[in-house]
Design an enzyme around this catalytic site. Structure first.
Site, PDB file in Angstrom:
ATOM      1  N   ASP A  47       0.795  -1.227   0.000  1.00  0.00           N
ATOM      2  CA  ASP A  47       0.000   0.000   0.000  1.00  0.00           C
ATOM      3  C   ASP A  47       0.831   1.283   0.000  1.00  0.00           C
ATOM      4  O   ASP A  47       0.282   2.373  -0.162  1.00  0.00           O
ATOM      5  CB  ASP A  47      -0.986   0.005   1.180  1.00  0.00           C
TER       6      ASP A  47
ATOM      7  N   HIS B  22       7.346  -7.185  -1.478  1.00  0.00           N
ATOM      8  CA  HIS B  22       6.454  -7.560  -2.577  1.00  0.00           C
ATOM      9  C   HIS B  22       6.137  -6.367  -3.487  1.00  0.00           C
ATOM     10  O   HIS B  22       5.121  -6.358  -4.170  1.00  0.00           O
ATOM     11  CB  HIS B  22       5.156  -8.162  -2.022  1.00  0.00           C
TER      12      HIS B  22
ATOM     13  N   CYS C  41       7.962  -1.210 -15.443  1.00  0.00           N
ATOM     14  CA  CYS C  41       7.565  -1.904 -16.669  1.00  0.00           C
ATOM     15  C   CYS C  41       7.772  -3.403 -16.496  1.00  0.00           C
ATOM     16  O   CYS C  41       8.839  -3.841 -16.065  1.00  0.00           O
ATOM     17  CB  CYS C  41       8.391  -1.380 -17.844  1.00  0.00           C
TER      18      CYS C  41
ATOM     19  N   CYS D 187       5.645   1.786 -22.122  1.00  0.00           N
ATOM     20  CA  CYS D 187       6.846   2.051 -21.326  1.00  0.00           C
ATOM     21  C   CYS D 187       7.676   3.155 -21.991  1.00  0.00           C
ATOM     22  O   CYS D 187       7.830   3.173 -23.211  1.00  0.00           O
ATOM     23  CB  CYS D 187       7.659   0.766 -21.225  1.00  0.00           C
TER      24      CYS D 187
ATOM     25  N   THR E 134       1.926  -9.720  11.064  1.00  0.00           N
ATOM     26  CA  THR E 134       2.092 -10.658   9.947  1.00  0.00           C
ATOM     27  C   THR E 134       1.896 -12.085  10.425  1.00  0.00           C
ATOM     28  O   THR E 134       2.254 -12.422  11.554  1.00  0.00           O
ATOM     29  CB  THR E 134       3.479 -10.528   9.265  1.00  0.00           C
ATOM     30  N   SER E 135       1.326 -12.907   9.542  1.00  0.00           N
ATOM     31  CA  SER E 135       1.094 -14.304   9.912  1.00  0.00           C
ATOM     32  C   SER E 135       2.354 -15.145   9.678  1.00  0.00           C
ATOM     33  O   SER E 135       2.374 -16.322  10.009  1.00  0.00           O
ATOM     34  CB  SER E 135      -0.059 -14.868   9.084  1.00  0.00           C
TER      35      SER E 135
ATOM     36  N   CYS F 160      -2.301  -4.298  16.351  1.00  0.00           N
ATOM     37  CA  CYS F 160      -1.059  -3.528  16.199  1.00  0.00           C
ATOM     38  C   CYS F 160      -1.156  -2.141  16.836  1.00  0.00           C
ATOM     39  O   CYS F 160      -0.260  -1.718  17.559  1.00  0.00           O
ATOM     40  CB  CYS F 160      -0.737  -3.347  14.725  1.00  0.00           C
TER      41      CYS F 160
HETATM   42 ZN   LIG Z   1       9.787  -1.325 -20.630  1.00  0.00          ZN
END
Ligand SMILES: [Zn+2]
Length: 438
Positions: free
Chosen positions: A223, A239, A247, A286, A328-329, A377
């Site tokens: 996020d 991640h 791109c 791109c 986190t799990s 949290c």
């Molecule tokens: Zn590209």
């Protein structure tokens, strides 16, 4: 990249992104003919692996099959203690033994013994920000009819069977529109800063700026709320992140603002809620390779993790005194490998509703190095910051918090003020008595 990282990278490219609930998602997806061509069968001679590589492989299997790491090691005739710290060795903390409450965790953070802190964060950290439930069983993606996505009938059938196929790297290279259409609301939400960093994000920022002890903040969330709260070089988006664009073909970073604008004006709103949205979709080209591959800089299914994760982690792990595991799990590899890769003398504090990480060797009772602070949290982190004496540092950001977090903080500040007033009253009553006596 070490052999261990290479193995985890190659074996974990099914892992995606938003949070750690999706480990099995792509295994449910129907296999296409391309799958047969592209996937090599994995055959590894276990005897040829060094300790790190074997653990990397087992951590991945442990996460995907839900089998405790210790059980996998036992099945190979190995004792878990020879691979990760499972010992009863005493570690000296300022207060004697392993912390049993947040006051002691705060004392450890403030002690000279604690110089280097690592944070490993997951979805629980962003819950209070109020980001819609995109991915759960009844979430946005699951309830969305696939026929509204711009895709061939075959692609639509595959997505209908498993919605996460819309976020598959191979599909994206063929047809980027289902992914962009699914993510449109999330992309625009991030662009508009619709969601605000939580108290847990503020806590990590203070660890970096105020205590100067934060080495790195590894987040599994995409996020981008970390970027609004702290110094960018302290954060590794394991991640990827929605707050940047890249791109899928050449990996070149793209102009984020231009991408956001393109999504707003060239990608249809499949929910039908945005009346200003176009009725058809066009991919963005791109700026480097001119192919239609611009996407949020997130890790798609069956693509590799960002290089930065493998580049920074080995150095970051050295001499770490405290690992904070936030919301986190610990189900997704290789991020969860941090748990057993920190030094055996490192204190591990889990801030999460439920006890987690037992399959990775975390002990929630009779531990010499692990402490579980149970709860959501925001509440736990606020209490920890109170013990650290950081509440006054939060006053200036109270209006920039999500509503529930702001309410929590205001309540805590009012409580502290009342306590201070009462203690002042007691002091003045005592001194009045003393004056009367004189
Ligand atoms: Zn590209």
């Amino acid at each position: 990249m070490s052999k261990a990282d290479d193995i985890t990278n190659n074996l974990t490219n099914d892992n995606n992104q938003d949070d750690e609930k999706d480990t099995s998602a792509s295994s449910k997806r129907p296999r296409s003919s391309e799958d047969e061509e592209d996937e090599e069968s994995v055959s590894i001679d276990l005897d040829s692996l060094d300790r790190e590589s074997l653990m990397a492989l087992l951590t991945q299997i442990s996460a995907s099959q839900n089998i405790p790491l210790s059980v996998l090691l036992q099945s190979l005739g190995q004792s878990s203690s020879s691979y990760y710290d499972d010992s009863d060795e005493e570690i000296e903390y300022p207060f004697g033994t392993v912390p049993t409450n947040l006051q002691q965790v705060a004392a450890f953070i403030q002690s000279d013994q604690c110089q280097r802190i690592l944070v490993l964060a997951g979805a629980g950290m962003s819950v209070a920000a109020g980001i819609p439930d995109y991915r759960s069983e009844n979430g946005f993606y699951a309830t969305l009819p696939a026929h509204r996505l711009t895709a061939t009938p075959q692609q639509q059938a595959a997505i209908q069977h498993d919605k996460t196929f819309a976020l598959d790297q191979h599909l994206f290279l063929e047809n980027p529109l289902p992914c962009l259409e699914l993510k449109r609301d999330f992309i625009l939400g991030v662009a508009e800063r619709r969601w605000k960093p939580t108290l847990a994000h503020r806590f990590c920022a203070l660890l970096a700026k105020h205590s100067q002890k934060l080495v790195r903040w590894y987040t599994q969330n995409i996020d981008g709320l970390e970027d609004l709260a702290t110094l960018r070089d302290k954060v590794v988006h394991v991640h990827g992140t929605m707050s940047q664009a890249d791109c899928a073909h050449c990996r070149a970073m793209q102009d984020t603002e231009a991408f956001h604008q393109h999504v707003k004006t060239h990608i249809q709103d499949v929910t039908g809620q945005d009346v200003t949205a176009p009725t058809t979709s066009q991919p963005m080209l791109c700026s480097q390779c001119h192919q239609p591959g611009v996407k949020p800089a997130i890790v798609l299914f069956r693509s590799s993790l960002p290089k930065v994760f493998f580049e920074t982690l080995p150095q970051d792990l050295q001499d770490i005194d405290l690992l904070l595991i936030l919301g986190t799990s610990l189900r997704v590899a290789p991020a969860n490998s941090i748990v057993w890769r920190v030094p055996s003398s490192c204190l591990r504090v889990v801030i999460n509703r439920e006890p987690v990480g037992q399959h990775l060797g975390i002990r929630h009772s009779n531990s010499k190095r692990d402490f579980h602070a149970a709860g959501d949290c925001e509440s736990v982190v606020l209490e920890l910051m109170e013990h650290l004496g950081w509440l006054s540092l939060l006053e200036e950001c109270v209006d920039d918090l999500p509503p529930s977090s702001a309410q929590l903080l205001r309540h805590k500040l009012a409580e502290k003020k009342k306590e201070a007033q009462e203690s002042d009253k007691e002091v003045s009553t005592e001194s009045d008595k003393a004056v009367d006596k004189v």
